[in-house]
Motif scaffolding. Structure first.
Motif, mmCIF file in Angstrom:
data_model
loop_
_atom_site.group_PDB
_atom_site.id
_atom_site.type_symbol
_atom_site.label_atom_id
_atom_site.label_comp_id
_atom_site.label_asym_id
_atom_site.label_seq_id
_atom_site.Cartn_x
_atom_site.Cartn_y
_atom_site.Cartn_z
ATOM 1 N N ASN A 182 66.713 78.155 44.570
ATOM 2 C CA ASN A 182 66.675 78.497 46.008
ATOM 3 C C ASN A 182 65.169 78.165 46.506
ATOM 4 O O ASN A 182 65.193 78.065 47.634
ATOM 5 N N ALA A 183 64.244 78.337 45.662
ATOM 6 C CA ALA A 183 62.843 78.098 46.175
ATOM 7 C C ALA A 183 62.779 76.514 46.563
ATOM 8 O O ALA A 183 62.157 76.228 47.937
ATOM 9 N N GLN A 184 63.596 75.626 46.087
ATOM 10 C CA GLN A 184 63.514 74.220 46.365
ATOM 11 C C GLN A 184 64.212 73.997 47.553
ATOM 12 O O GLN A 184 63.806 73.276 48.525
ATOM 13 N N ARG A 185 65.358 74.531 47.690
ATOM 14 C CA ARG A 185 66.404 74.269 48.838
ATOM 15 C C ARG A 185 65.560 74.967 49.991
ATOM 16 O O ARG A 185 65.557 74.366 51.161
ATOM 17 N N ASP A 186 64.763 76.181 50.077
ATOM 18 C CA ASP A 186 63.914 76.527 50.987
ATOM 19 C C ASP A 186 62.960 75.736 51.549
ATOM 20 O O ASP A 186 62.553 75.624 52.686
ATOM 21 N N LYS A 187 62.202 75.094 50.438
ATOM 22 C CA LYS A 187 61.276 74.110 50.762
ATOM 23 C C LYS A 187 61.729 73.005 51.750
ATOM 24 O O LYS A 187 60.959 72.675 52.658
#
Length: 431
Positions: A182-187
């Protein structure tokens, strides 16, 4: 007589001028040092020869990669305790020469020489990069070799470390409890919003890696993407993913140096974790090339690791371990220098977001992935290569946490002749 650990402790304390903050366990099964502290394991005498022939960080790195040094206990705690004596010291060889003027230190050094016999130079581990001097830095050929050294170690290995997102740059965390995916998608979404991506636009993704940004931009925002990388393995992996997503009509992946891209103008450029490879002497050229590839009003998102400023910014400095084993010829610059060079090329810097705490969280997740798959990671690359990545990522996480290095997203615009940037009045609305 089992006293090797005590003798090593005494020498180390003579050299650093302070009590040793970790325990030592030597090859003769002896131990010395503060009770309850992390244990540095010196497996054999070859570890000492690495340190004697290359005092300081490079000797330690060679011993670690070869498996002659290890840590029993919490690796982060051991590195944190040792940081000021390894990464935050002045020139190691010069410090050793100064220390050896003390008769007690010379006596301890003679003891170490006796312990390390036979006193022959050990060969560096095969994972160490071999180069031909600084005169050849950052040519197209040397950059291609450096990128291959870092990235062409097996896509299966990177899948273990990075997880399904296959993004090898700082994630953007809503909270420490978020998932890495999720954190990479948000980036990727943050980058897309900062660039103002809309259907029909053309995006150039410089250093496109395994295609994650290109896929996100095309799938979620309807843009056409050209991604460039110098890694054959990354390009093959990215093309396969793109075909599986049904996006081959919108994304082209090239094995190409960014200096050879000639089919501008583009509406937007993303450069995520790539500019660290450019080098100080080539950075203005990099900025000029990207400026020329953008249409007037087009945006650049430059996501880049930065170091703290030095007292003498004209001096060339590099981390010996990272240069030899991780990012050959990689260079970090203060964020102010980067902004200045982008503006010298003609860009207008519109926003800077510092996200160093996010990279510490990202690296700790990567280390956890690596450690959870340790036997397979060694099989997919080599035991030495797996040890390189474990040490590099753990030490880097601590460096971000200690504010030794940072990472920043710089949003810049190629201003049109009218002077209107096209940016919203409230800049963090992005659109």
């Amino acid at each position: 007589m089992h006293d090797a650990a005590l003798r090593l402790q005494n020498l180390a304390e003579q050299l650093i001028g302070a009590p040793l903050p970790v325990r030592i366990r030597a090859w003769d099964r002896s131990e010395a040092g503060p009770p309850g502290a992390p244990v540095v394991v010196v497996r054999n005498r070859r570890a000492l020869r690495h340190l004697l022939w290359k005092p300081g960080e490079l000797g330690l790195a060679r011993a670690w990669v070869a498996g002659d040094l290890d840590v029993d206990g919490d690796l982060y705690e051991a590195l944190d305790r040792l940081a000021e004596f390894i990464w935050e010291r002045d020139d190691d060889a010069g410090g050793l020469r100064k220390a050896l003027r003390d008769p007690e230190v010379r006596a301890a050094a003679r003891s170490l020489l006796a312990l390390s016999a036979p006193f022959l130079p050990p060969a560096p581990p095969p994972e160490e990069m071999r180069r031909h001097g600084r005169l050849h830095r950052h040519t197209k050929g040397s950059d291609r070799q450096a990128i291959s050294h870092h990235y062409d170690v097996g896509n299966d290995f990177y899948e273990l470390v990075l997880g399904p997102s296959m993004v090898y740059s700082c994630a953007y965390w809503e909270s420490p409890d978020s998932t890495l995916e999720n954190a990479q998608r948000d980036k990727l979404e943050l980058v897309s919003r900062k660039l103002g991506l809309e259907p029909g636009m053309r995006l150039l993704d410089v250093g496109c890696g395994w295609g994650s940004m290109a896929i996100h931009a095309a799938r979620e925002h309807g843009v056409s993407v050209v991604g460039v990388t110098l890694s054959q393995e990354q390009a093959a992996y990215a093309r396969k993913r793109i075909a599986e997503e049904g996006l081959t009509d919108r994304i082209e992946i090239r094995v190409q140096d960014y200096r050879d891209v000639r089919d501008g103008p583009y509406d937007a450029i993303s450069s995520i974790g790539m500019a660290e490879h450019v080098g100080a002497e080539r950075y203005l050229e990099y900025a000029n090339d990207l400026y020329a590839l953008l249409r007037p009003g087009g945006r650049l998102l430059n996501h880049q690791i930065a170091r703290r400023p030095q007292a003498d910014e004209s001096a060339y400095s590099v981390d010996a371990f990272i240069d030899a084993y991780v990012f050959p010829d990689g260079e970090l610059a203060p964020v102010g220098s980067t902004v200045a060079l982008l503006e010298r090329a003609g860009f207008e810097a519109r926003d800077l977001e510092a996200i160093r705490e996010h990279y510490a969280l990202t690296l700790r997740r990567w280390v956890a992935n690596l450690e959870a798959h340790w036997p397979e990671a060694q099989r997919l690359t080599s035991p030495g290569r797996a040890r390189v990545w474990r040490l590099y990522m753990a030490a880097s996480a601590l460096a971000f946490e200690r504010n030794s290095i940072g990472v920043n997203q710089i949003l810049a615009v190629r201003p049109p002749d009218t002077g209107q940037s096209g940016m919203p009045l409230r800049s963090r609305d992005w659109r």
